[in-house]
Write an enzyme that holds these catalytic residues in place. Structure first.
Site, PDB file in Angstrom:
ATOM      1  N   TYR A   1       0.795  -1.234   0.000  1.00 45.81           N
ATOM      2  CA  TYR A   1       0.000   0.000   0.000  1.00 45.81           C
ATOM      3  C   TYR A   1       0.829   1.286   0.000  1.00 45.81           C
ATOM      4  CZ  TYR A   1      -3.665  -3.335   1.149  1.00 45.81           C
ATOM      5  OH  TYR A   1      -4.534  -4.392   1.117  1.00 45.81           O
TER       6      TYR A   1
ATOM      7  N   HIS B   1      -8.388   1.863  -6.084  1.00 47.56           N
ATOM      8  CA  HIS B   1      -7.629   0.981  -5.188  1.00 47.56           C
ATOM      9  C   HIS B   1      -6.154   1.274  -5.357  1.00 47.56           C
ATOM     10  CE1 HIS B   1     -11.159  -1.242  -4.189  1.00 47.56           C
ATOM     11  NE2 HIS B   1     -11.445  -1.309  -5.471  1.00 47.56           N
TER      12      HIS B   1
ATOM     13  N   HIS C   1     -15.338  -5.870  -1.661  1.00 47.36           N
ATOM     14  CA  HIS C   1     -15.554  -7.266  -2.058  1.00 47.36           C
ATOM     15  C   HIS C   1     -16.731  -7.919  -1.353  1.00 47.36           C
ATOM     16  CE1 HIS C   1     -11.581  -6.349  -3.506  1.00 47.36           C
ATOM     17  NE2 HIS C   1     -11.132  -6.202  -2.266  1.00 47.36           N
TER      18      HIS C   1
HETATM   19  O1  CA2 Z   1      -5.719  -1.629  -2.741  1.00 49.72           O
HETATM   20  C1  CA2 Z   1      -6.616  -1.039  -2.118  1.00 49.72           C
HETATM   21  O2  CA2 Z   1      -6.712   0.176  -2.071  1.00 49.72           O
HETATM   22  C2  CA2 Z   1      -7.608  -1.864  -1.285  1.00 49.72           C
HETATM   23  O3  CA2 Z   1      -8.865  -1.224  -1.365  1.00 49.72           O
HETATM   24  C3  CA2 Z   1      -7.096  -1.848   0.141  1.00 49.72           C
HETATM   25  C4  CA2 Z   1      -7.930  -2.720   1.075  1.00 49.72           C
HETATM   26  C5  CA2 Z   1      -8.083  -4.130   0.512  1.00 49.72           C
HETATM   27  O4  CA2 Z   1      -8.947  -4.896   1.334  1.00 49.72           O
HETATM   28  C6  CA2 Z   1      -8.648  -4.110  -0.901  1.00 49.72           C
HETATM   29  O5  CA2 Z   1      -8.721  -5.435  -1.380  1.00 49.72           O
HETATM   30  C7  CA2 Z   1      -7.748  -3.275  -1.815  1.00 49.72           C
HETATM   31  C8  CA2 Z   1      -7.265  -2.838   2.437  1.00 49.72           C
HETATM   32  C9  CA2 Z   1      -6.999  -1.530   3.093  1.00 49.72           C
HETATM   33  C10 CA2 Z   1      -6.214  -1.826   4.323  1.00 49.72           C
HETATM   34  O6  CA2 Z   1      -5.139  -0.937   4.393  1.00 49.72           O
HETATM   35  C11 CA2 Z   1      -4.137  -1.217   5.252  1.00 49.72           C
HETATM   36  C12 CA2 Z   1      -3.109  -0.327   5.243  1.00 49.72           C
HETATM   37  C13 CA2 Z   1      -2.043  -0.532   6.077  1.00 49.72           C
HETATM   38  C14 CA2 Z   1      -2.017  -1.619   6.929  1.00 49.72           C
HETATM   39  C15 CA2 Z   1      -3.060  -2.516   6.935  1.00 49.72           C
HETATM   40  C16 CA2 Z   1      -4.129  -2.304   6.095  1.00 49.72           C
END
Ligand code: CA2
Length: 149
Positions: free
Chosen positions: A24, A101, A81
């Site tokens: 991320y 995303h 999802h």
């Molecule tokens: O890629 C993306 O932006 C997502 O929306 C991020 C979501 C994930 O469930 C999607 O499939 C794709 C997760 C966001 C969680 O973000 C975190 C950031 C740092 C540490 C833990 C989680």
């Protein structure tokens, strides 16, 4: 008066920059907001940028966008999802909807390949990290320009 764009962020996106930087990135959400805000100003757009870990709060925000905003840019996080309710709310919004995303959800686990949000979106952007929010603002600006031409 500048048109308003809601930028909505779902569960766990408040943790950006703290964990999983390889997926991320290292940028905190506050920095993404600041960049989005200055880019929006340059296109005479106003943004209302929010994050919530609660599905209902995001749905309420989409309802609030009705009649207030010309577009909703949404990174629904994991709710992407799972949430038919968020899809229903987005379908009740008449303006532009851009799904964003950070990661390329199609290169990840199978369960991330399906997006309920996509079914209500004008278009989707994924895999470009935080720049995706800037791309989404550009897309909104372009669609608004085309509509007013
Ligand atoms: O890629 C993306 O932006 C997502 O929306 C991020 C979501 C994930 O469930 C999607 O499939 C794709 C997760 C966001 C969680 O973000 C975190 C950031 C740092 C540490 C833990 C989680």
């Amino acid at each position: 008066m500048a048109a308003t764009v809601f930028i909505l962020n779902g569960p766990n996106l408040n943790l950006l920059g703290e964990r999983e930087p390889e997926i991320y990135g290292r940028e905190p959400l506050a920095d993404i907001e600041a960049r989005a805000r200055s880019h929006a100003v340059s296109m005479d757009l106003e943004i209302d940028f929010r994050q919530s870990n609660h599905e209902g709060a995001l749905i309420d925000a989409v309802h609030e966008a009705r009649g207030k905003a010309v577009a909703v840019i949404v990174n629904a996080g994991g709710l992407t999802h799972t949430s038919v309710a968020l899809l229903d709310a987005l379908n009740a919004f008449d303006g532009i909807v851009v799904e964003v995303h950070l990661s390329n959800i199609h290169r990840r686990e199978e369960f991330r390949h399906h997006s309920y949000v996509a079914a209500a979106a004008t278009g989707s952007i994924c895999g470009f990290g935080s720049h995706g929010y800037i791309m989404a603002l550009d897309a909104v600006h372009n669609l608004l320009e085309r509509a007013s031409a």
